[in-house]
Design an enzyme around this catalytic site. Structure first.
Site, PDB file in Angstrom:
ATOM      1  N   ARG A  64       5.217 -12.817  19.556  1.00 27.09           N
ATOM      2  CA  ARG A  64       5.128 -12.473  18.286  1.00 27.09           C
ATOM      3  C   ARG A  64       3.923 -11.914  17.793  1.00 27.09           C
ATOM      4  O   ARG A  64       3.508 -10.876  16.886  1.00 27.09           O
ATOM      5  CB  ARG A  64       5.195 -13.617  17.306  1.00 27.09           C
ATOM      6  CG  ARG A  64       5.913 -13.431  15.946  1.00 27.09           C
ATOM      7  CD  ARG A  64       6.155 -14.854  15.144  1.00 27.09           C
ATOM      8  NE  ARG A  64       5.006 -15.428  15.242  1.00 27.09           N
ATOM      9  CZ  ARG A  64       5.161 -16.738  15.347  1.00 27.09           C
ATOM     10  NH1 ARG A  64       6.417 -17.490  15.558  1.00 27.09           N
ATOM     11  NH2 ARG A  64       4.368 -17.727  15.524  1.00 27.09           N
ATOM     12  N   TYR A 117       5.482   3.668  -5.020  1.00 25.62           N
ATOM     13  CA  TYR A 117       6.712   3.579  -4.267  1.00 25.62           C
ATOM     14  C   TYR A 117       7.636   2.620  -4.931  1.00 25.62           C
ATOM     15  O   TYR A 117       7.127   1.416  -5.225  1.00 25.62           O
ATOM     16  CB  TYR A 117       6.618   2.968  -2.695  1.00 25.62           C
ATOM     17  CG  TYR A 117       7.624   2.931  -2.012  1.00 25.62           C
ATOM     18  CD1 TYR A 117       8.418   4.239  -1.670  1.00 25.62           C
ATOM     19  CD2 TYR A 117       7.889   1.882  -1.507  1.00 25.62           C
ATOM     20  CE1 TYR A 117       9.408   4.019  -0.817  1.00 25.62           C
ATOM     21  CE2 TYR A 117       8.953   1.528  -0.632  1.00 25.62           C
ATOM     22  CZ  TYR A 117       9.734   2.714  -0.214  1.00 25.62           C
ATOM     23  OH  TYR A 117      10.867   2.710   0.509  1.00 25.62           O
ATOM     24  N   ASP A 188      -2.163   2.797  -0.623  1.00 22.14           N
ATOM     25  CA  ASP A 188      -1.025   3.238   0.216  1.00 22.14           C
ATOM     26  C   ASP A 188      -1.204   4.586   0.751  1.00 22.14           C
ATOM     27  O   ASP A 188      -1.380   5.545  -0.223  1.00 22.14           O
ATOM     28  CB  ASP A 188       0.310   3.013  -0.632  1.00 22.14           C
ATOM     29  CG  ASP A 188       1.666   3.341   0.256  1.00 22.14           C
ATOM     30  OD1 ASP A 188       1.374   4.298   1.337  1.00 22.14           O
ATOM     31  OD2 ASP A 188       2.489   2.821  -0.235  1.00 22.14           O
ATOM     32  N   LYS A 213       7.130   6.764   8.555  1.00 23.88           N
ATOM     33  CA  LYS A 213       7.429   8.303   8.047  1.00 23.88           C
ATOM     34  C   LYS A 213       6.450   9.275   9.293  1.00 23.88           C
ATOM     35  O   LYS A 213       7.284   9.632  10.146  1.00 23.88           O
ATOM     36  CB  LYS A 213       6.709   8.426   6.690  1.00 23.88           C
ATOM     37  CG  LYS A 213       7.122   7.461   5.578  1.00 23.88           C
ATOM     38  CD  LYS A 213       8.481   7.768   5.034  1.00 23.88           C
ATOM     39  CE  LYS A 213       9.167   6.746   4.087  1.00 23.88           C
ATOM     40  NZ  LYS A 213       8.346   6.266   3.224  1.00 23.88           N
TER      41      LYS A 213
HETATM   42  C1  LIG Z   1       8.679   4.880   2.545  1.00 22.57           C
HETATM   43  C2  LIG Z   1       7.456   4.444   1.887  1.00 22.57           C
HETATM   44  C3  LIG Z   1       7.175   2.962   1.956  1.00 22.57           C
HETATM   45  C4  LIG Z   1       7.786   1.999   2.642  1.00 22.57           C
HETATM   46  O1  LIG Z   1       8.100   2.114   3.999  1.00 22.57           O
HETATM   47  P1  LIG Z   1       9.274   1.396   4.708  1.00 22.57           P
HETATM   48  O2  LIG Z   1       8.891   1.629   6.085  1.00 22.57           O
HETATM   49  O3  LIG Z   1      10.620   2.442   4.426  1.00 22.57           O
HETATM   50  O4  LIG Z   1       9.633   0.327   4.467  1.00 22.57           O
HETATM   51  C5  LIG Z   1       5.929   2.827   1.344  1.00 22.57           C
HETATM   52  N1  LIG Z   1       5.048   3.506   0.605  1.00 22.57           N
HETATM   53  C6  LIG Z   1       5.429   4.725   0.582  1.00 22.57           C
HETATM   54  C7  LIG Z   1       4.626   5.643  -0.418  1.00 22.57           C
HETATM   55  C8  LIG Z   1       6.468   5.187   1.046  1.00 22.57           C
HETATM   56  O5  LIG Z   1       6.958   6.351   1.006  1.00 22.57           O
END
Ligand SMILES: *Cc1c(COP(=O)(O)O)cnc(C)c1O
Length: 396
Positions: A64, A117, A188, A213
């Site tokens: 883990r 988000y 973020d 992403k």
């Molecule tokens: C897509 C996204 C997330 C979440 O990511 P996941 O891997 O889909 O959980 C968080 N913050 C932003 C700005 C995003 O575009």
């Protein structure tokens, strides 16, 4: 090993390479190391490694905690974020929730940028409410949220540029505000992937991102990361990470590591294509407003130029009027842009946001639908032709 003096592009390609074995040879890429159980050569090794882990070293005593594949990816994301400590999570959302649960206790209060988000507002906020944690949203465009500060405020959470409309926060100003009031500033950093912007160098204590992403870059994995240079925060994150059991599969760590090597060249092409698309949209009659910080008339342009080294493939635009059915027909007429949430892969995507979805964002008060485009790595002229065709079919 490379020194911090090297350019990020150089450091990123040399971070976490496979180690030489006894023969003096090594693969370029670190292998996929999967395990649940870790075997120890002796009881003394078991004791030593468990003690190191207990003292905060990121060594694995159980699957883990990750393996050599995960350590290599953490090192590479650490280079991107300019961070001494990086932990992986099974999604971006898991990394965000990890940050909140690590940093806040019942009776405490967080200030959150209002263009975050969506699931932060829709899913995380109710969870925090159940735990007795209060949140107040603030508009990044209005500067530091001094008016919303309370004695129990502990955390300021921003997403810059914000989701859908790319509102840019003044991170250094928020960092100074956080410092002044003893708050933690978390950001973020998904939009920039760490390639275009380093929150930790601009006043944030914590940077989270969805490596789902641009780091993944090929729309085939879910992952997140949390980074900090504060050893005390790193320990808090690690403890909560363990409590939540946030394990990441070694195959996904490998894919993210492979994606990261080409992050810079992909982003440059995404940005170039997106700028061409944005400039085309500005000329289009059916379009009232285009959102993309690299456009000189975008309200965030000056801050973006100051704090970011480039842009990505995201461009949004608002239609001239509120005809939602026609906006839907427009989306359906696109041939090269698939309809889909998420972004960051090589392919172009489009998503329609009704005004109700954007209402929490004080940045945009219009009542027209907004389309978010993720401009992929296709030929820009082909993408523009596709958009032009869809406008002609639906907006004349
Ligand atoms: C897509 C996204 C997330 C979440 O990511 P996941 O891997 O889909 O959980 C968080 N913050 C932003 C700005 C995003 O575009």
């Amino acid at each position: 090993m490379t020194a911090r003096a090297h350019a990020l592009s150089t450091r990123l390609l040399h971070a976490g390479l496979g180690a030489f074995d006894d023969s003096g040879a090594a693969p370029v890429n670190v292998p996929v190391v999967r395990t649940s159980t870790v075997r120890f050569a002796s009881g003394a090794d078991y004791e030593r490694l468990h003690r190191l882990r207990h003292d905060g070293e990121n060594v694995a005593t159980y699957g883990r905690h990750g393996t050599a594949t995960h350590r290599a990816l953490e090192a590479a994301i650490g280079e991107l974020e300019g961070a001494d400590h990086t932990l992986l999570a099974p999604s971006g959302m898991a990394a965000i929730t990890l940050a909140f649960l690590s940093l806040l206790s019942p009776g405490e209060h967080a200030l959150i940028q209002d263009s975050v988000y969506g699931p932060v507002r829709e899913r995380l906020e109710p969870l925090l409410a159940r735990l007795g944690i209060d949140v107040t949203y603030f508009a990044a465009k209005d500067g530091v949220p001094a008016h919303a500060l309370r004695p129990d405020t502990r955390l300021v959470y921003v997403e810059s540029p914000g989701s859908f409309l790319y509102e840019i926060a003044d991170l250094p100003a928020l960092g100074a505000f956080a410092e002044q009031h003893g708050l933690i500033l978390a950001a973020d950093n998904t939009w920039s992937a760490g390639w275009l912007h380093q929150p930790l160098a601009h006043g944030a204590h914590v940077s989270v991102q969805a490596s789902t992403k641009y780091i993944g870059g090929h729309s085939d994995l879910m992952q997140g990361a949390i980074s900090t240079n504060d050893p005390g925060l790193a320990l808090r994150f690690r403890d909560t990470h363990e409590a939540l059991g946030l394990a990441v599969g070694a195959d996904d760590a490998y894919l993210a590591l492979r994606g990261i090597r080409t992050l810079g060249v992909r982003l440059a092409r995404h940005a170039q294509n997106a700028l061409e698309v944005a400039q085309f949209l500005q000329q289009e009659r059916a379009v009232a407003r285009v959102f993309h910080p690299a456009l000189p008339d975008d309200p965030g342009h000056a801050l973006w130029r100051r704090d970011f080294s480039g842009a990505n493939g995201l461009v949004s635009f608002a239609f001239e009027d509120g005809d939602i059915a026609r906006a839907g027909r427009f989306i359906d007429s696109l041939q090269l842009f698939s309809l889909g949430a998420s972004w960051g892969g090589y392919e172009s995507l489009a998503l329609l946001a009704p005004p109700s979805r954007l209402r929490p964002h004080s940045y945009f008060s219009g009542d027209a639908p907004v389309v978010r485009l993720h401009v992929g790595l296709e030929d820009a002229a082909d993408l523009i032709d596709d958009l032009r065709r869809a406008f002609r079919l639906t907006c004349t």
